[in-house]
Design a protein around this motif. Structure first.
Motif, mmCIF file in Angstrom:
data_model
loop_
_atom_site.group_PDB
_atom_site.id
_atom_site.type_symbol
_atom_site.label_atom_id
_atom_site.label_comp_id
_atom_site.label_asym_id
_atom_site.label_seq_id
_atom_site.Cartn_x
_atom_site.Cartn_y
_atom_site.Cartn_z
ATOM 1 N N VAL A 19 0.852 -1.195 0.000
ATOM 2 C CA VAL A 19 0.000 0.000 0.000
ATOM 3 C C VAL A 19 0.885 1.241 0.000
ATOM 4 N N LEU A 43 -1.661 -1.114 -3.978
ATOM 5 C CA LEU A 43 -2.895 -0.382 -3.679
ATOM 6 C C LEU A 43 -2.540 1.052 -3.317
ATOM 7 N N THR A 45 -3.815 4.669 -1.718
ATOM 8 C CA THR A 45 -4.866 5.386 -0.995
ATOM 9 C C THR A 45 -5.178 6.709 -1.683
ATOM 10 N N HIS A 67 -3.683 -0.728 -8.354
ATOM 11 C CA HIS A 67 -5.100 -0.478 -8.064
ATOM 12 C C HIS A 67 -5.289 0.911 -7.474
ATOM 13 N N ILE A 99 -9.949 -7.677 0.225
ATOM 14 C CA ILE A 99 -9.699 -6.307 0.677
ATOM 15 C C ILE A 99 -10.769 -5.425 0.035
ATOM 16 N N THR A 100 -11.536 -4.726 0.859
ATOM 17 C CA THR A 100 -12.586 -3.858 0.319
ATOM 18 C C THR A 100 -12.062 -2.431 0.191
ATOM 19 N N ALA A 101 -12.208 -1.884 -1.007
ATOM 20 C CA ALA A 101 -11.823 -0.488 -1.249
ATOM 21 C C ALA A 101 -13.020 0.399 -0.933
ATOM 22 N N ALA A 112 -8.969 6.672 -1.065
ATOM 23 C CA ALA A 112 -9.504 5.360 -0.712
ATOM 24 C C ALA A 112 -9.001 4.948 0.659
ATOM 25 N N CYS A 113 -9.826 4.198 1.383
ATOM 26 C CA CYS A 113 -9.379 3.431 2.533
ATOM 27 C C CYS A 113 -9.563 1.968 2.161
ATOM 28 N N TYR A 114 -8.793 1.104 2.775
ATOM 29 C CA TYR A 114 -8.866 -0.324 2.484
ATOM 30 C C TYR A 114 -9.172 -1.091 3.760
ATOM 31 N N HIS A 115 -10.201 -1.924 3.683
ATOM 32 C CA HIS A 115 -10.663 -2.660 4.859
ATOM 33 C C HIS A 115 -10.396 -4.141 4.665
#
Ligand SMILES: [Fe+2]
Length: 220
Positions: A19, A43, A45, A67, A99-101, A112-115
């Motif tokens: 990230v 990924l 943010t 991404h 991983i949810t964006a 974006a945050c990633y959960h």
């Protein structure tokens, strides 16, 4: 800049996502190698220089897929080499890890945050006892207000925050601790939040950020 770079290691496949690769890519690659990870995904943010300046270095050493949110790619305007563009709610699968964006505008239009699991990677949206600036290009404090309200409402308060910068005395926190002590999460009025974010905060607080008691953010 005190950036945090995260490596998300899927233990089932030893695939990993990095990230916001920036600054010290050799250290990131060495960490991946040491733990037997293959970096298959990047990924973002958001697109600020201090979060993306290691992308080309990572791509020189890996075949990682990039991404980011479509809204951020449009804001950035950079000719990216075949990125995967997402919308909020999309799930990115790395090995067996989902991983949810999340689309969390405010710092930039396509932040974006990633959960994943109990962790929320918050980029420059939410810091430990702080939040991202909204006065740079593409920033919008009214959107940030809504973003932080949504975050507090939608995730369990045991969620662990993983911010994009080390601006506090602790690296991580829980959402509960932030709802209690992060002044940016105390407001119930968008206009007051905007005034605090855009004017008051920068004049009255400095890093390392610590907790602020509810009601003591800013005089009326
Ligand atoms: Fe930023």
């Amino acid at each position: 800049m005190e950036n945090f770079v995260y490596l998300l290691h899927d233990h089932a496949s030893n695939r990993a996502a990095v990230v916001d690769p920036a600054w010290d890519v050799p250290a990131v690659l060495a960490c991946a190698q040491e733990h037997g990870m293959q970096i298959t995904d990047i990924l973002l943010t958001h697109s600020h220089h201090d979060h993306v300046n290691g992308i080309s270095d990572v791509l020189q050493h890996t075949d990682a897929q990039l991404h980011l949110l479509k809204a951020e790619a449009q804001f950035w305007g950079q000719g990216l080499d075949l990125p995967t563009l997402h919308h909020g709610g999309d799930v990115i699968r790395v090995g067996a890890t989902d991983i949810t964006a999340l689309h969390t505008p405010g710092h930039t239009p396509g932040s974006a945050c990633y959960h994943l699991g109990d962790d929320l990677i918050t980029g420059d949206t939410l810091f430990v006892f702080g939040c991202g600036r909204c006065d740079l290009a593409g920033g919008d404090p009214e959107q940030m207000y809504v973003t932080l309200k949504d975050m507090a409402a939608h995730f369990p308060d045991t969620t662990v925050i993983r911010p994009g910068h080390n601006y506090a005395e602790q690296d991580t926190s829980t959402l509960r601790e932030q709802i209690e002590g992060n002044p940016f999460m105390h407001f119930d009025d968008s206009a007051r939040f905007v005034r605090y974010r855009m004017h008051y905060h920068g004049l009255h607080r400095d890093t390392p950020y610590g907790p602020v008691p509810r009601g003591e953010e800013m005089p009326d």
